[in-house]
Motif scaffolding. Structure first.
Motif, PDB file in Angstrom:
ATOM      1  N   THR A   1      -0.632  -0.568  -5.616  1.00 54.49           N
ATOM      2  CA  THR A   1      -1.946  -1.145  -5.955  1.00 54.49           C
ATOM      3  C   THR A   1      -1.820  -2.236  -7.031  1.00 54.49           C
ATOM      4  O   THR A   1      -2.616  -3.167  -7.049  1.00 54.49           O
ATOM      5  CB  THR A   1      -2.941  -0.071  -6.450  1.00 54.49           C
TER       6      THR A   1
ATOM      7  N   SER B   1      -6.756   3.144 -10.967  1.00 48.13           N
ATOM      8  CA  SER B   1      -5.647   2.243 -10.614  1.00 48.13           C
ATOM      9  C   SER B   1      -5.967   0.804 -11.014  1.00 48.13           C
ATOM     10  O   SER B   1      -5.080   0.031 -11.394  1.00 48.13           O
ATOM     11  CB  SER B   1      -5.336   2.308  -9.117  1.00 48.13           C
TER      12      SER B   1
ATOM     13  N   LEU C   1      -7.267   4.126  -0.689  1.00 54.90           N
ATOM     14  CA  LEU C   1      -7.083   2.693  -0.932  1.00 54.90           C
ATOM     15  C   LEU C   1      -8.351   1.925  -0.564  1.00 54.90           C
ATOM     16  O   LEU C   1      -8.836   1.079  -1.319  1.00 54.90           O
ATOM     17  CB  LEU C   1      -5.899   2.215  -0.088  1.00 54.90           C
TER      18      LEU C   1
END
Ligand code: GDP
Ligand code: ZN
Length: 285
Positions: free
Chosen positions: A81, A261, A113
């Motif tokens: 990521t 993230s 994701l």
């Protein structure tokens, strides 16, 4: 460099040299430029004028990119990521719309994701070059746009190009050889026109956008779309959102309004820009 540029006109592809003055002005033609040329016959000419650009990238030498299609996959090779977020920042910095294109969903639907980028305010599509799933969504997004396709090697960029345009005859695995590292002197970049009228520059890997310094560290947070609603709401006006008290960004992180993230990528990029600056100072001294 061969010194030739290929200009696509309504009639033909014209092999051009650039007017000498461009080099003096340090403004050489880039792939993606809209130009004027003087016709010397025989499909040859000289580029005489470069029209103002929406944006430009030095490495790879591209201009007027509307959309940066960032390929990713949750199947092997799994995309980090951080590399996606770094590309997003590069795109945002250049006023280029980032599109997160998650391929190989036949192997892994990449729910996490996909959710990260939808929640962060980015356009994301899930596709499979193998089954054709989602390809229409990607086509709709890139139609009539000038795009750069980028992503880690093996993520399926050439497979997707072949799947959305069967005339686009590049053997899978070939593009990176053709455009990639093998040729140190000629960095060959080309725009391909797909049936949907998208112009696509296939650039070998994330590392192709080797920009070194991307943005000032103070500017980074504003290049994270998901951070923007919280900017200006920290206790300190010059908050860098690292360990200051009453930081609205870190509050948003704790409340789940900013994805972990994404914040981690921010920290990593921040650190890099900081180191970059120190290194720059050292060489100056
Ligand atoms: P590139 O390096 O990004 O251009 O990736 P390629 O297009 O060369 O693909 C790398 C490998 O992944 C090849 O073996 C492809 O057959 C495979 N691949 C590409 N797209 C898909 C997909 O959607 N599903 C599956 N299962 N495999 C894929
Ligand atoms: Zn803050």
């Amino acid at each position: 460099m061969s010194g030739f540029y290929y200009v696509k006109s309504a009639k033909a592809n014209i092999q051009c040299r650039a007017r000498g003055l461009f080099r003096l002005e340090k403004n050489v033609p880039l792939v993606g430029d809209y130009v004027e040329y003087s016709d010397a016959g025989n499909n040859e000419g000289v580029i005489t004028k470069i029209h103002p650009r929406r944006n430009k990238f030095v490495r790879p030498p591209l201009s007027n990119i509307d959309s940066m299609v960032i390929f990713a996959s949750a199947a092997i090779p799994i995309t980090d990521t951080y590399l996606i977020d770094r590309m997003i920042v590069i795109a945002e910095k250049s006023d280029c719309e980032p599109i997160i294109c998650i391929n190989k969903v036949d192997l892994n639907t990449a729910d996490d994701l996909y959710a990260i980028y939808c929640k962060s305010g980015y356009k994301a599509v899930r596709i499979s070059a193998l089954t054709g799933e989602g390809l229409d969504d990607l086509i709709n997004i890139i139609t009539k746009k000038t795009c750069a396709f980028t992503g880690n090697s093996g993520v399926g960029k050439s497979s997707v190009l072949n799947a959305i345009d069967p005339d686009f005859n590049i053997t899978v695995g070939d593009i990176s050889k053709k455009l990639g590292r093998g040729r140190h002197t000629t960095r060959h970049v080309e725009l391909f026109e797909l049936k949907c009228k998208a112009l696509v520059a296939d650039t070998p890997g994330f590392s192709a956008f080797d920009t070194g310094h991307i943005a000032k560290k103070e500017e980074l947070a504003s290049l994270f779309r998901d951070f923007i609603p919280f900017l200006g709401k920290c206790r300190f006006l010059d908050c860098m959102h690292i360990k200051e008290p009453d930081c609205a960004i870190r509050e948003a992180l704790d409340n789940g309004n900013i994805q972990r993230s994404r914040y981690d990528s921010y920290l990593r990029l921040y650190k890099q820009e900081q180191d970059f600056k120190e290194w720059e100072h050292k060489t100056d001294a």
